[in-house]
Design a protein around this motif. Structure first.
Motif, PDB file in Angstrom:
ATOM      1  N   PRO A  36      82.893 -29.210  36.320  1.00 22.76           N
ATOM      2  CA  PRO A  36      83.044 -27.797  36.687  1.00 22.76           C
ATOM      3  C   PRO A  36      84.520 -27.497  36.980  1.00 22.76           C
ATOM      4  CG  PRO A  36      81.212 -28.780  37.874  1.00 22.76           C
ATOM      5  CD  PRO A  36      81.933 -29.907  37.179  1.00 22.76           C
ATOM      6  N   VAL A  37      84.936 -26.267  36.687  1.00 24.61           N
ATOM      7  CA  VAL A  37      86.344 -25.878  36.837  1.00 24.61           C
ATOM      8  C   VAL A  37      86.457 -24.673  37.764  1.00 24.61           C
ATOM      9  CG1 VAL A  37      88.395 -24.996  35.631  1.00 24.61           C
ATOM     10  CG2 VAL A  37      86.959 -26.742  34.539  1.00 24.61           C
ATOM     11  N   VAL A  38      87.399 -24.744  38.691  1.00 21.57           N
ATOM     12  CA  VAL A  38      87.813 -23.602  39.499  1.00 21.57           C
ATOM     13  C   VAL A  38      89.240 -23.319  39.055  1.00 21.57           C
ATOM     14  CG1 VAL A  38      88.371 -22.783  41.812  1.00 21.57           C
ATOM     15  CG2 VAL A  38      86.333 -24.193  41.440  1.00 21.57           C
ATOM     16  N   ALA A  39      89.493 -22.101  38.579  1.00 21.80           N
ATOM     17  CA  ALA A  39      90.819 -21.762  38.060  1.00 21.80           C
ATOM     18  C   ALA A  39      91.264 -20.402  38.568  1.00 21.80           C
ATOM     19  CB  ALA A  39      90.795 -21.754  36.532  1.00 21.80           C
ATOM     20  N   VAL A  40      92.570 -20.271  38.763  1.00 23.06           N
ATOM     21  CA  VAL A  40      93.165 -18.997  39.155  1.00 23.06           C
ATOM     22  C   VAL A  40      94.198 -18.593  38.107  1.00 23.06           C
ATOM     23  CG1 VAL A  40      92.757 -19.339  41.627  1.00 23.06           C
ATOM     24  CG2 VAL A  40      94.931 -20.081  40.623  1.00 23.06           C
ATOM     25  N   ARG A  41      94.524 -17.316  38.121  1.00 21.49           N
ATOM     26  CA  ARG A  41      95.478 -16.768  37.164  1.00 21.49           C
ATOM     27  C   ARG A  41      96.903 -17.041  37.639  1.00 21.49           C
ATOM     28  NH1 ARG A  41      93.513 -11.876  37.152  1.00 21.49           N
ATOM     29  NH2 ARG A  41      94.912 -11.059  38.739  1.00 21.49           N
TER      30      ARG A  41
END
Length: 144
Positions: A36-41
């Motif tokens: 699973p991935v948690v990503a921000v801009r």
């Protein structure tokens, strides 16, 4: 740019955190094949696909609360008072770990195109040991 060495370094992860400057949505798709991935801009994520990414995110890893943002200078609260154990940011692309008031601040560096004269790295955070372990992997040379 997604390096094969980055994918290999991240294999076996339970969660992948990307602190921005992703560059292409296909990178997130490839990372999601691992965990699973948690990503921000990040500031270079200006394409239409990136508009749906948040500027900040909170990841929970068991009882550990991780605050994710692109630029640590934009942190507008006391991470400890807010209940965070770890803060992950990436804007400078300079790998590093520091601790303040019991909160670990991590910049994993950059695993994409070389930035300035900085190493090409990812970071691995092991929450299964105490104290928590942060390992930087230089993708050109192996573990630092």
């Amino acid at each position: 740019m997604l390096r094969a060495e980055a994918l290999e370094a991240l294999r076996g992860s339970d969660l992948i955190i990307h602190a921005g400057d992703i560059g292409d949505s296909k990178i997130l798709e490839a990372l999601r094949q691992i965990a699973p991935v948690v990503a921000v801009r990040g500031n270079v994520d200006t394409a239409e696909w990136a508009k749906s990414l948040p500027e900040t995110a909170v990841a929970e890893a068991g009882a550990v609360s991780i605050y994710v943002l692109h630029d640590a200078n934009a942190l507008d609260s006391d991470a400890k008072a807010a209940g965070f154990d770890v803060v992950v940011s990436g804007h400078s692309h300079k790998p590093g770990r520091r601790e303040r008031d019991g909160v670990i601040y991590i910049n994993p560096g950059s695993a994409g195109p070389r930035r300035f004269r900085l190493p090409i790295t990812v970071a691995r955070l092991d929450l299964g040991v105490r104290p928590w372990s942060v390992e930087f992997v230089d993708l050109e040379q192996g573990v630092e």
